[in-house]
Each structure stands twice: as C-alpha cells, then as structure tokens.
Design a protein around this motif. Structure first.
Motif, PDB file in Angstrom:
ATOM      1  N   ASP A 108       0.834  -1.207   0.000  1.00  0.00           N
ATOM      2  CA  ASP A 108       0.000   0.000   0.000  1.00  0.00           C
ATOM      3  C   ASP A 108       0.871   1.260   0.000  1.00  0.00           C
ATOM      4  O   ASP A 108       1.857   1.351   0.745  1.00  0.00           O
ATOM      5  N   HIS A 133      -3.729  -0.619  -1.901  1.00  0.00           N
ATOM      6  CA  HIS A 133      -4.384   0.684  -1.843  1.00  0.00           C
ATOM      7  C   HIS A 133      -3.353   1.806  -1.960  1.00  0.00           C
ATOM      8  O   HIS A 133      -2.266   1.734  -1.396  1.00  0.00           O
ATOM      9  N   GLU A 136       0.622   4.019  -6.957  1.00  0.00           N
ATOM     10  CA  GLU A 136       0.629   4.800  -8.185  1.00  0.00           C
ATOM     11  C   GLU A 136       1.728   4.283  -9.108  1.00  0.00           C
ATOM     12  O   GLU A 136       2.768   3.796  -8.652  1.00  0.00           O
ATOM     13  N   ALA A 161      -0.590  -0.770 -14.103  1.00  0.00           N
ATOM     14  CA  ALA A 161      -1.722  -0.135 -13.426  1.00  0.00           C
ATOM     15  C   ALA A 161      -2.860  -1.126 -13.201  1.00  0.00           C
ATOM     16  O   ALA A 161      -3.474  -1.155 -12.125  1.00  0.00           O
ATOM     17  N   HIS A 165      -4.336  -2.225  -9.639  1.00  0.00           N
ATOM     18  CA  HIS A 165      -5.628  -1.554  -9.491  1.00  0.00           C
ATOM     19  C   HIS A 165      -5.478  -0.052  -9.240  1.00  0.00           C
ATOM     20  O   HIS A 165      -5.969   0.492  -8.248  1.00  0.00           O
ATOM     21  N   THR A 166      -4.779   0.585 -10.167  1.00  0.00           N
ATOM     22  CA  THR A 166      -4.550   2.014 -10.052  1.00  0.00           C
ATOM     23  C   THR A 166      -4.531   2.636 -11.445  1.00  0.00           C
ATOM     24  O   THR A 166      -4.962   2.006 -12.413  1.00  0.00           O
TER      25      THR A 166
END
Length: 311
Positions: A108, A133, A136, A161, A165-166
């Motif tokens: 994260d 979470h 980037e 990405a 999940h970004t």
C-alpha cells in the motif's frame, strides 16, 4: 489401438529408464524395430508417463545469487533458471521471476516507476493482480517514438496499473529531444514537472539495460544521428532510462544526456528498491557497468548471465 500403444510405450520406458536396457535390446525383447522403440520412448515423454528431472550439483542458483549479492553489494538478488541460453527464452523467464517478485513486495502507498522495452513488456505481461491501496504507477522516461518500432511504453504502464488496481501517470514525450533548449522548454510545463517529480519520489523503480549495438531498440527509434551512434558505440557499453554510460557506469555523452527526458541515473541510487531486470550474453557488459555504477540495489537475472557477471 491407443491402449496397446500406451502399454507398449510404458514397457519400453521401464526397460530403458529403470532397467538400463539399450534400445536395441528393447527392440529384440518387445519384437519391434529399433526406430519404433525410439518413437515409443518419445511418446512416453510426451504423454507424461516419463518425467525427467536433472539435478545438477554445479547449478546452484542460490549460491550464484549469494555470490552476486556479495560481489556487487546488492540488497537482493534473484537468479532464475532458463533452460536455454537464448535471449527470447531468458527474457521470458526473468520477466516471470520479476513479476512474481513485484507481486510479493508491492505494498500500500508505493509509487512504482516503470520504463519500457521488451524485457519490461515481458514483466508487465506476467504480472498477477494484487489488491493494494494508494499505489501509483509513473513512467520514468518519455516513450513517444519517431519510428514504426514498438517501445510498448503505453502498454507496459497500463498493464502495471491494471495489476495493482490504479492509474498511470504518463510522460507523453519523446525520450530524447533534438536540442537541450527544446527539452528544457517542454520540462517547464507544470504537468510535465509533476510527472518527473513523481518519478523522483517513486520508491520502487524497475528497469532494464540497453546495449549500443546497431539493432538495439533505442538506436532504431530515430532519436540519434549516425555520428552520435558511432560515438556511443566507441565509448558507451549500454543505457538505463536512455542515459548512456561507460564501463565504469559514468555518463559518457553529456550532449545526448542533456537532451534526454526522464529520471537521472543518480536518482536511482536513492530508491528503496532500484530493480534491474536483465539477462543475455549481449547485455553482460552493460549489466556489469550498471552494477559498478551503483544504479541498482536489486538484480533479477538468469544463471547464464549470473556466471558471466561473476567471471
């Protein structure tokens, strides 16, 4: 018919692998021709009746990793096994190993800096989805090309990405400009400044090395003139993030370097994880120079390259 072939192939395999019969002896014992015995043994392997495992006492992957770590003062080394000393095969295996490594270490809040090229595309293509979470992804150098040759820049960033999940922060520029002044003018744009600064802030940077051979991707992209290529062939051994260095890891052409957009090599030394993924006979000199220059604290390579780096 198939059952008969199965039984015959297994009988031939037992005699050959367990009882040490020669193929000629098996031919006489089973009442079939010598070529048929060879085909039965091949069939047994193809069907999975025979599994061959080679334990090579000289092929100690962990020992190679340990020696590389000590020699080049690295934080982490992962030497993977490639069945062939072939560039395409090596790229596939080091790419998979790097993808697994990233899946373990990305956490994260990380900012992941990525570059481009076939090795990075191999990594990106083998990434597994991981729910984290605040991660980037940012491009560490420009990837817009003047030619039809594919850099995979956008595809790599997108795959990274998707896996974490970004979204990606793209650097939508050529990597090398025609003049230093033009490059400086573009870098004054506030959006470009933010992307470059995010690249500096990235705590994980993942990259490979290029070579200075005529067929290297960077030479095909239309950024460099003939005289510049010839100069690099004489004085450089490779590049990271399109910044060329000599055998000691020092920047060897300040003019080209002043026209290059993206992270400076000195910034890589400050990363929590500066991850070099590279392998193949043609890249050994460039890898060695990059490690000598201290641009990576993590190395992922194959056993053939590892041995060459230790020689």
């Amino acid at each position: 018919m198939d059952k008969d072939k199965q039984r015959l192939s297994i009988s031939a395999a037992r005699l050959y692998y367990q009882s040490d019969y020669s193929q000629q002896e098996i031919s006489a014992r089973l009442g079939v021709s010598r070529p048929t015995v060879s085909r039965l043994l091949q069939y047994a392997k193809e069907q999975g009746y025979v599994r061959i495992q080679i334990d090579d006492p000289l092929e100690d992957i962990h020992q190679l990793s340990k020696r590389l770590k000590e020699k080049y003062e690295l934080s982490y080394v992962d030497v993977c096994y490639s069945p062939l000393n072939d560039d395409e095969e090596i790229t596939k295996h080091i790419g998979g190993t790097a993808a697994d490594y990233l899946n373990r270490v990305v956490k994260d809040g990380d900012i992941i800096g990525v570059t481009w090229g076939t090795t990075l595309f191999s990594i990106a293509s083998q990434l597994k989805s991981k729910r984290v979470h605040g991660v980037e992804v940012v491009q560490l150098k420009g990837g817009v090309s003047h030619s039809h040759n594919i850099t995979y820049a956008a595809e790599i960033a997108a795959l990274f990405a998707n896996a974490f999940h970004t979204i990606t922060r793209y650097l939508p520029l050529p990597v090398i400009f025609e003049t230093p002044i033009l490059k400086q003018l573009v870098e004054e744009d506030s959006h470009i400044q933010r992307i470059i600064e995010m690249g500096r802030q990235a705590n994980l940077a993942i990259f490979t090395v290029g070579t200075v051979k005529e067929d290297t991707l960077l030479f095909k992209l239309g950024y460099l003139g003939t005289e510049e290529k010839n100069d690099l062939k004489q004085h450089a051994v490779g590049d990271i993030c399109s910044r060329f260095f000599d055998a000691e890891g020092n920047i060897c052409n300040e003019t080209i370097n002043s026209r290059t957009v993206g992270i400076d090599l000195e910034e890589l030394k400050k990363k929590e994880k500066s991850i070099l993924v590279a392998g193949g006979e043609g890249k050994v000199r460039a890898i060695k120079a990059a490690l000598t220059g201290g641009y990576a604290n993590t190395l992922i390579t194959d056993q053939f390259t590892a041995r060459a780096l230790l020689e």
